[in-house]
Each structure stands twice: as structure tokens, then as C-alpha cells.
Enzyme design. Structure first.
Site, PDB file in Angstrom:
ATOM      1  N   VAL A 163     -43.074  -7.386  74.634  1.00 29.69           N
ATOM      2  CA  VAL A 163     -42.772  -8.816  74.639  1.00 29.69           C
ATOM      3  C   VAL A 163     -41.503  -8.982  73.820  1.00 29.69           C
ATOM      4  CG1 VAL A 163     -43.619 -11.144  74.168  1.00 29.69           C
ATOM      5  CG2 VAL A 163     -45.257  -9.301  74.624  1.00 29.69           C
ATOM      6  N   TYR A 166     -34.796 -11.957  75.254  1.00 26.41           N
ATOM      7  CA  TYR A 166     -33.546 -11.526  75.873  1.00 26.41           C
ATOM      8  C   TYR A 166     -32.827 -12.751  76.365  1.00 26.41           C
ATOM      9  CZ  TYR A 166     -36.044  -7.115  75.827  1.00 26.41           C
ATOM     10  OH  TYR A 166     -36.737  -6.009  75.426  1.00 26.41           O
ATOM     11  N   HIS A 184     -32.711  -1.700  73.683  1.00 28.93           N
ATOM     12  CA  HIS A 184     -33.906  -2.544  73.810  1.00 28.93           C
ATOM     13  C   HIS A 184     -34.995  -1.866  74.642  1.00 28.93           C
ATOM     14  CE1 HIS A 184     -31.194  -6.275  73.076  1.00 28.93           C
ATOM     15  NE2 HIS A 184     -31.655  -5.793  71.946  1.00 28.93           N
ATOM     16  N   GLU A 277     -22.888 -16.041  70.887  1.00 33.92           N
ATOM     17  CA  GLU A 277     -23.933 -15.171  70.327  1.00 33.92           C
ATOM     18  C   GLU A 277     -24.134 -15.361  68.821  1.00 33.92           C
ATOM     19  OE1 GLU A 277     -26.314 -13.227  70.858  1.00 33.92           O
ATOM     20  OE2 GLU A 277     -26.230 -12.499  72.930  1.00 33.92           O
TER      21      GLU A 277
END
Ligand SMILES: [Zn+2]
Lengths: 480, 68
Positions: A163, A166, A184, A277
Site C-alpha cells: 500500500v 504514488y 519503490h 514536487e
């Protein structure tokens, strides 16, 4: 027993009762209003969640800045909203040790996220009031999604189910782009599927109970399940999950506002980005994966929860603050029990402050080097400050005191060149290579000489009493 | 309708507002930039794209070889 929220709605109700949620009832434009409000709220010292009830052209509501202040963060933990950050860190540490707390699997009928089902003419805009977060973003982004995916080689291995958070760009009414960086978990699973040219099923849960979202953005080991951590952080109360409809091996939060189900299209990469970001700058366009949405389930009148991210601090900095600090603390504490606390909340752990008692000379520097060799610290952490055990690393005034009165630069400042760095840190050059900086701001202990040892000032007797007296008087004035 | 990012004419309406007829969202099928009719998109020079730039963009994550 701490207060535990079954879903986002219960948490929003508490935030409102505590004065930590505001409603905007007037009609607003999707751009720039929602992004601007997220920016504004997260810049405030006790920024509230902001719920937009009426957005031009859309049916539903949007809530932003749900995690965006220490007050909201404390309430997420079921603690009083004025709980100091260090106490929240300590509570989180204590609950972390309750892992694993297995989640509670409920039936489809019991799961609010299944109230409505869409399988034809899927249109994300009918369900989610999507909007551009920052001006130069390449489209409308979903910034606070919990993405659930499984290991294609071990579908029934619940531990290896991931979980994670993203970033997601809406590409069409029923298609989205997703960023799976090679480090990831999702990328590990995708590679296995793509080697066989098979789609990778995913479920995307939006609008979750606050600790589900918190755990989805916490770096944990590949075989550790996030839902088992949610139960731990809920002080032992299991979280409710339910199988996804199209991929029953994937478990989704039962109380989610919206669940998007579909699959990553194998061996296809399409332009994604730019996207503002967390380091406070845009990351540019890249060719990235896309997901075909085949089914949406949602609660009646779903609330779209999304976050603003931009020049720190914003909501994402609150969300990634203590869940970055705790795993680092756990890892270095194991080797050095003298460590008291780790504050790794600056730009996802690029900046870290460690508080430790020093057992022998050079200890502070050694502890910093240990942090720089942890799985997260090695690539991310660049600037490490070490302070004495009586300095609160979450109190920057105290940290500045330690820097100004404890550091003799020619012996206490160390640089390690040509070391791993975080590619999104624009100062790393080439991207991913950096210089590590250690500042040892601890008081020297033997055998390191301390030729000018001092007697530290202590608070006068009665300070604690007067803190209460003054608080009471101010409260009385405020009540008038 | 020209894409504000790559100047392509290969654009279309992605969706109309679910309530009222108050806006549309457009998308470019060459660079997948999307914008709402109520916006006045200004893509800064740094983020402009051309087919040549798109061909050289980084691939995340890399596509692995097929298992034989
Ligand atoms: Zn274009």
C-alpha cells in the site's frame, strides 16, 4: 485507549469539532482556488483542513490539508491537539512496537466503499472534482492516493501486498498515469508482470482514515504489510479492509470514499508531468506507466481528499514528517540505545537532527554515520546535526542554541564527498550524488577534551507553576 | 485547437463539466497535456515539448526484457 477513526468522515467530524476544519460554501473555481487554499492553510501555524462544498461544474466536494498541521496530526493520533511534536513522536514510537495487528476483513455488504459501482462509461470527473494543483503541472493530479498492488509471484502473500502513495496524473476519463520509481515496491512488482507481458492489477483508494494514508506514505520493509501497521498505530485497533472486486487478492480500506480498480498496461510508457514536487521544485516530464480503470466503487456523495505540495512546508511535509523519523530512529536505536529522538522531517529526511547521550568521545559523529548507512538515510539524508540528549531535536530554537554554543567548526564539522544522494534534490550533482555533512553539536565527553566545561543554567524553581498561572490568566483574558 | 505545450493540433475534448455546461477539459494526444477551458495555460519554455524531446525523455521505470 486513543480515539480511532473508522474512516475519513469520522476524522473530519472530529477536526470540525476541534475547530480544525473550515467549510467553504460559496461556489469556487477548480483552478486556482483549491490549490491556493491548500497552500494557504498549510502555511498557517495551526492550519485547518479546508472542505470545498461547491465547485463550479462538479457534483462533489473536495477536502484538502487534512494532515496539514501539528494540531491535525495530533488529532489523527487521537491525542489533544496541542500535543508537542516530540510527544507525538514518542507516542508513535510506542505504538509502532505493537506491529503486527492483523486487519479485520469485512464482507462486501459491510463495506461503505462498495455502496455504488460504476463499470460502464467510466468518467473520473463524474466522481472526483479534479483540478490542477500547481500552475506548471502537466495536468490534473491525484496527490494523496493509496495504491494497493500485489506481488505477481505471490498473490496470496498478504505481507508482500503493498500500500503506497504514488503521484497520479489524469490522462483521460478512464486512464491515469502513475509514477513508480525503481526504488519503490510497486516497480518491483511491475517488473515481474512486465517480464511476462502481463497487466498488473491495482486498486487505488482515495479518502481514507487518516492513519491508512499516513502508513501508505511510510517507508517500511517489502515484506511488511501496511495494514498491520495501521492497526499498531491505531493503538491495537485493527483496521477494516475488504477485497477489491476485480482483483480479490487486493485488499482495500473498507471505509474509503472512492476505490478505482484497474491494471497497469504492461510495457507501455507515456509522457507524464511536470509535477510540483516535495523539494519545492517541479520534476519535469518523463515517460511513465499508465493504468486503465475498469471499475469504480464509491460511497454515496464521495468526498475527494487531495493534498497541496509546493515550497515546504506544505501538507505533504506534515504527512511525511514523523513517519520518516520513526523508522530511522528505530534503526539507529537498535545499535545505540543512548539515542533519544530523531527529527528527520526536513524534505523527507534530507535534513536530520539526532538527539543522543554520548557514551564516549566522538560518539555523536559515530551515531550520524550510522544514520547515513540506514536504508533510507543512505540515499536521502545529506545534512545530519547531532545534539545532546537534553536538547529537543523538534525545537529548532534549542537546536540553534546547540549549534551556536557547542560547535567548534574545525573539529565538529565533517564532510564526506562523493556519497549517495536523493536525485530530486537539485543540489545533487550528478543527480543522485552528493556530499554528506555532519555537524556534531554535542558537548565533548572523555577522551575528547572539554577544556572550557560550563555549568548550564537551570529553570528557576516555580517555573512550571508559573507556566500554569500565566496560561490560566491568558485563557481568562481570551474568554472575555 | 493547438496544444499549449507542444503546438500539436492533435487535440480533443476529454470531458465536459458534469454539472451545467460551464467548462470542458481538453487533452493533447501527442504530449498528454490537459487543460480546462476556464484556464489560460502558459507553459514556460523549460517545459515545452517537441516530438524530438519526447523521444529522448527518461523512461520510469525501465521496461525489462521479456522472459522467454
Ligand atoms: Zn501537446
Amino acid at each position: 485507549m486513543a480515539k480511532v477513526y473508522k474512516d475519513l468522515r469520522e476524522f473530519l467530524a472530529t477536526l470540525e469539532e476541534e475547530g480544525q476544519l473550515v467549510r467553504i460554501k460559496e461556489e469556487v473555481n477548480p483552478e486556482p482556488d483549491i490549490g491556493a487554499a491548500g497552500r494557504a492553510a498549510s502555511s498557517m501555524p495551526n492550519g485547518p483542513a479546508v472542505l470545498f462544498e461547491n465547485i463550479t461544474g462538479y457534483k462533489g466536494s473536495v477536502v484538502t490539508n487534512v494532515h496539514g498541521s501539528w494540531q491535525n496530526h495530533a488529532l489523527m493520533m487521537g491525542m489533544p491537539k496541542d500535543t508537542p511534536t516530540k510527544e507525538q513522536f514518542e507516542e508513535l514510537n510506542a505504538r509502532w512496537d505493537k506491529y503486527p495487528v492483523p486487519p479485520n476483513v469485512v464482507s462486501r455488504e459491510e463495506a461503505p466503499c462498495k455502496e455504488n459501482v460504476i463499470t460502464e462509461n467510466i468518467n473520473l470527473f463524474e466522481v472526483l472534482p479534479l483540478y490542477r494543483i500547481n500552475e506548471q503541472d502537466g495536468g490534473f493530479f491525484i496527490s494523496k492516493a493509496s495504491v494497493i498492488s500485489g506481488d505477481p509471484e505471490a498473490l496470496d502473500d498478504f505481507g508482500r501486498q503493498n500500500v503506497g502513495t504514488y503521484r497520479i496524473q489524469v490522462k483521460d476519463k478512464d486512464r491515469i498515469g502513475i509514477q513508480a520509481l525503481p526504488m519503490h515496491d510497486l516497480a518491483v512488482q511491475l517488473e515481474k508482470a512486465e517480464r511476462k507481458n502481463e497487466p498488473l492489477p491495482v486498486a487505488i483508494a482515495l479518502g481514507n482514515s487518516p492513519l491508512v494514508t499516513f502508513m501508505a506514505s511510510t517507508p517500511v520493509g517489502y515484506s511488511q504489510n501496511e495494514y498491520e501497521f495501521v492497526g499498531a498505530l491505531q493503538d491495537g485497533v485493527p483496521t477494516d479492509i475488504v477485497p477489491a472486486d476485480t482483483a480479490p487478492h487486493l485488499m482495500v480500506p473498507a471505509g474509503a470514499e472512492v476505490v478505482l480498480e484497474g491494471y497497469i498496461i504492461p510495457r507501455v510508457r507515456v509522457v507524464e508531468g511536470p509535477f510540483g514536487e516535495f523539494p519545492g521544485s517541479y520534476s519535469g516530464s518523463r515517460l511513465q506507466c499508465e493504468i486503465q480503470i475498469t471499475r469504480i466503487t464509491h460511497r454515496t456523495d464521495p468526498i475527494f481528499e487531495n493534498l497541496y505540495l509546493g515550497m515546504p512546508w506544505t501538507e505533504i511535509d506534515y504527512l511525511m514528517a514523523l513517519n520518516t523519523s520513526v523508522p530511522l530512529y528505530k534503526q539507529i536505536k537498535e545499535s545505540f540505545p543512548e539515542v533519544v529522538a530523531v527529527n528527520a522531517m526536513y524534505t523527507h529526511g534530507i535534513g536530520v537532527i539526532i538527539s543522543t547521550k554520548c557514551r564516549y568521545g566522538g560518539y555523536g559523529k559515530g551515531v550520524a554515520m550510522r544514520l547515513l548507512s540506514t536504508p533510507h538515510g543512505m540515499p536521502y539524508s545529506k545534512i545530519v546535526i547531532v545534539v545532546d540528549e537534553f536538547v529537543d531535536p523538534f525545537n529548532l530554537e534549542q537546536v540553534m542554541w546547540a549549534l551556536t554554543t557547542r560547535v567548534l567548526p574545525h573539529k565538529d564539522v565533517t564532510m564526506i564527498e562523493n556519497a549517495p544522494g536523493m536525485p530530486l534534490d537539485p543540489s545533487s550533482n550528478p543527480a543522485g550524488m552528493t556530499t554528506k555533512l555532519i555537524i556534531d553539536a554535542t558537548t565533548p565527553v572523555a577522551p575528547e577534551p572539554n577544556p572550557r566545561a560550563v555549568e548550564l543554567l537551570k529553570d528557576p524553581v516555580g517555573t512550571a507553576k508559573y507556566t500554569e498561572v500565566i496560561k490560566g490568566l491568558m485563557q481568562a483574558m481570551g474568554d472575555k | 485547437m493547438e496544444c499549449p505545450r507542444c503546438d500539436s493540433e492533435n487535440t480533443r475534448t476529454m470531458v465536459k463539466s458534469p454539472v451545467g455546461d460551464v467548462w470542458e477539459v481538453y487533452v493533447c494526444e501527442d504530449c498528454w497535456y490537459s487543460w480546462r477551458s476556464t484556464e489560460t495555460p502558459v507553459v514556460i519554455e523549460k517545459f515545452k515539448l517537441t516530438p524530438a524531446i519526447i523521444a529522448t525523455l527518461g523512461v520510469i521505470p525501465p521496461i525489462p526484457p521479456l522472459d522467454l
